[in-house]
Design a protein around this motif. Sequence first.
Motif, short mmCIF file in Angstrom:
data_model
loop_
_atom_site.label_atom_id
_atom_site.label_comp_id
_atom_site.label_asym_id
_atom_site.label_seq_id
_atom_site.Cartn_x
_atom_site.Cartn_y
_atom_site.Cartn_z
N SER A 1 -0.93 -0.04 -3.79
CA SER A 1 0.20 0.51 -4.55
C SER A 1 0.21 -0.05 -5.96
CB SER A 1 1.51 0.15 -3.84
OG SER A 1 2.62 0.45 -4.67
N GLU B 1 -12.33 0.86 -1.56
CA GLU B 1 -11.32 1.41 -0.66
C GLU B 1 -10.02 0.61 -0.71
OE1 GLU B 1 -12.44 1.26 3.45
OE2 GLU B 1 -13.57 -0.60 3.20
N TYR C 1 0.83 -1.19 0.00
CA TYR C 1 0.00 0.00 0.00
C TYR C 1 0.87 1.25 0.00
CZ TYR C 1 -3.86 -3.16 0.80
OH TYR C 1 -4.77 -4.16 0.65
N GLU C 2 0.34 2.29 -0.65
CA GLU C 2 1.10 3.53 -0.81
C GLU C 2 1.46 4.15 0.53
OE1 GLU C 2 2.29 4.66 -3.42
OE2 GLU C 2 1.18 3.85 -5.12
N VAL D 1 -1.55 4.14 7.04
CA VAL D 1 -3.00 4.32 6.94
C VAL D 1 -3.66 2.94 7.02
CG1 VAL D 1 -4.88 5.16 5.48
CG2 VAL D 1 -2.70 6.39 5.55
N GLU D 2 -4.81 2.86 7.65
CA GLU D 2 -5.50 1.59 7.83
C GLU D 2 -5.75 0.90 6.48
OE1 GLU D 2 -9.00 1.73 10.16
OE2 GLU D 2 -7.98 2.31 12.00
N HIS D 3 -5.41 -0.38 6.42
CA HIS D 3 -5.58 -1.17 5.21
C HIS D 3 -5.57 -2.66 5.60
CE1 HIS D 3 -1.21 -0.91 5.79
NE2 HIS D 3 -1.17 -2.13 5.26
N TRP E 1 -13.49 -5.31 4.12
CA TRP E 1 -13.11 -4.10 3.40
C TRP E 1 -13.82 -4.07 2.05
CZ3 TRP E 1 -9.47 -0.81 5.73
CH2 TRP E 1 -8.82 -1.34 6.85
N ALA F 1 -8.25 1.73 -3.94
CA ALA F 1 -7.81 3.12 -3.84
C ALA F 1 -6.52 3.24 -3.03
CB ALA F 1 -8.91 3.96 -3.21
N LYS F 2 -6.34 2.35 -2.05
CA LYS F 2 -5.17 2.42 -1.18
C LYS F 2 -3.99 1.60 -1.70
CE LYS F 2 -7.98 3.08 2.99
NZ LYS F 2 -8.32 2.53 4.33
#
Length: 377
Positions: free
Chosen positions: A370, A364, A340-341, A345-347, A360, A367-368
């Motif tokens: 990478s 979302e 993730y980028e 941040v929560e993922h 999830w 979008a998160k």
Amino acid sequence: MLTTSHTAVMAKTALCHISIHTITPAATLPLLRAAGHIYTFKQHQTFTPNACHRFSTAKTLPFEFFSSKRSQETKKNVQPLTVHSEPAWPHPVYTEKQANDIKIAHRATRNWSDWVALSAVRILRWSFDRATGYKHDQQVALGKADAANPSKQHFAMTSEKWLTRFIFLESIAGVPGMVGAMLRHLHSLRKLRRDNGWIETLLEEAYNERMHLLTFLKLRQPGWFMRAMILGAQGVFFNGFFLSYLISPRTCHRFVGYLEEEAVITYTRAIADIDSGKIPEWNQLPAPDIAISYWQMKKGATMRDLLNYVRADEAKHREVNHTLANLAQEVDPNPFLMKYEAPEVEHPVKGLQFTKPTGWDREEVLAKASTKTNMPM
């Protein structure tokens, strides 16, 4: 004096023996012969061309499942060759706070697929509870009451009843992950393309559920009736889930998500029974060594700690399967193995650093994610 024909037959017989003698310690052979598992020829016994047909074990195999007296005596006398090995999938390390923070949660149905999955779980739960006489507070199941202070309970659960329930449920819980991984593996072979990481997570889930079972078996050994129940239930459930996954993988993952919701409720109720003093023998009962090693638990871990870790696993399976059900089944990568980028941040993650009990959403996750994600095959 042996003739040439006798020598040839002896050579053939030796070939039949070689696999047994190379893996069986010499000291154990008399014990195995006495138990009837290995037949050998006496020095002056007449050899026959069909002598190798005596090495059949078909008659003993059905009885090994039910632990016959003869197989128990053999296992008692023959020392198995045990070798310590590391787990294929090392378990993520949970902190005590992360395990204690697990809450009962429910994902509301949004379409007919969700409704079918939830209805199937409710029917299975009702049938099993009815058969065993088990009852739990409905307000606890809905998350509207404290599990440690439930309303009047009409059926008191004992430690033996809890363990029997755990063993039966965990013997079934290891089926969905293996079936899903197997079918996705075959699909990848047929389509000549990658699976984007789903197979690994599903196999890890099945492995984790089997470790739950092996842990509880250190505390209680089921009798022949429970073994027969497990044998029948596994056969029915495996084939039913197999056919269902061919028809709708999305519905099957939603089904497992709802099933894990029920598992979280079950273990929450068991923990509440310990905290309220209903199972005093579990207050100081040490966790089995297999559990301490697998979950990397602290020294002096007890049965309550074990149930806390198992409940955390079930909560993670709940999140994983609800998430997989939200994805495009044939094209989306596994979000629990993606990069993730912004990692802070929560993922979706394999551990409990970030959690989302109801799963999830696809938007979302993508979008998160990478753009440099390198997925497993």
